[in-house]
Design an enzyme around this catalytic site. Sequence first.
Site, short mmCIF file in Angstrom:
data_model
loop_
_atom_site.label_atom_id
_atom_site.label_comp_id
_atom_site.label_asym_id
_atom_site.label_seq_id
_atom_site.Cartn_x
_atom_site.Cartn_y
_atom_site.Cartn_z
CG HIS A 12 17.33 -5.60 -1.08
ND1 HIS A 12 16.22 -6.58 -0.93
CD2 HIS A 12 17.17 -4.94 -2.20
CE1 HIS A 12 15.51 -6.25 -2.00
NE2 HIS A 12 16.03 -5.37 -2.91
CG HIS B 188 19.33 -10.01 -1.09
ND1 HIS B 188 19.78 -10.46 0.18
CD2 HIS B 188 18.64 -8.95 -0.90
CE1 HIS B 188 18.97 -9.87 0.84
NE2 HIS B 188 18.10 -8.83 0.55
CG ASP C 166 15.95 -10.51 3.21
OD1 ASP C 166 16.76 -11.06 4.09
OD2 ASP C 166 15.70 -9.28 3.15
CG HIS D 80 14.12 -10.73 -1.52
ND1 HIS D 80 12.86 -10.56 -0.96
CD2 HIS D 80 14.87 -9.56 -1.24
CE1 HIS D 80 13.04 -9.45 0.02
NE2 HIS D 80 14.38 -8.92 -0.44
CG ASP E 259 18.36 -4.87 4.88
OD1 ASP E 259 18.50 -5.07 3.47
OD2 ASP E 259 17.57 -5.58 5.20
CG HIS E 260 20.84 -8.53 3.43
ND1 HIS E 260 20.80 -9.60 4.02
CD2 HIS E 260 19.81 -7.99 3.53
CE1 HIS E 260 19.45 -9.73 4.46
NE2 HIS E 260 18.63 -8.68 4.09
CG HIS F 293 15.39 -10.04 7.56
ND1 HIS F 293 14.29 -9.59 7.16
CD2 HIS F 293 16.55 -9.56 6.98
CE1 HIS F 293 14.83 -8.90 6.17
NE2 HIS F 293 15.99 -8.75 6.05
#
Length: 301
Positions: A62, A60, A210, A140, A64-65, A268
């Site tokens: 976001h 996805h 997530d 999410h 941090d990914h 995570h």
Amino acid sequence: MKLTILGCYAATPRTFTNPTSQILDIKNRLFLIDCGEGTQVQLRKNKIKFSKINHVFISHLHGDHFFGLIGLISTFSLLGRNTDLHIHGPKGIKEIIMLQLRLSNSWTNYDLFFHELESTESQIIYEDDKVIVKTIPLKHRVYTNGFLFQEKIGERKLNIEAVQGFKIDSCYFQNIRNGKDILLDSGQIVENHKLSFDPVAAKSYAFCSDTSYNESIIKIIENVDVLYHESTFLQSEESLASKTLHSTAKEAATIALKANVKQLILGHYSTRYESIDLFKEEAQTIFPNVLLADDGKSFDL
């Protein structure tokens, strides 16, 4: 199958923890799953060859990914890469990466292919002679997928003693590996199971990060060998997990139990906790076979 954790902590990178990224090695084929900041540094630390990565799967959008992706793409060019790179991720990933390349006047000297995802149903997004990859629709704050990697069943193994006993010529060996019976010159048919052994059992790996607690994924990941499931919070912060659409260690373990998976790997983690051992302790009250991901840790599946 071998899983190497490059990063497994939530939100921002720190001096001793990294955001989500991992390498799955299936029969010497490397798949990069998520690409948080610092991924290429972690690849070097873990002595993983950049040139062997041909497919990247982004869960996805976001940061941090995927914030490490543009840096990795650029480094590939600097290293003289000339093989194709395929990026599988949510719709929008192409626009983000191409904008950065265009505005920095930085173009790759290899072909870059984007396979953008929009479906909210599980679908096959990659297949070759060794593996099938399917999406696992997650719940999410933005459109998110997990990924299910399934090995294909390999060839049968020759029973050399039996083959020699029936004096079967080597030109028939591949047919035996493919599961075929053999017709001897005498007219006798020798059944395949007398000439070969069952292939090594195919393995499966499910990556889920997530997501909030989501029982709809159970039918997709049922009976997998290894499940990686996010566990951002402990049950004491259940309300925060619900608000941010993340999972607790207890919820991850409940999914593992209901899906009848063989092994659960947690990851995570929120950095608010003193020790990640707390996640394992909580999860094992529900599901016994729990391992903890940590940066630089490898698992032979």
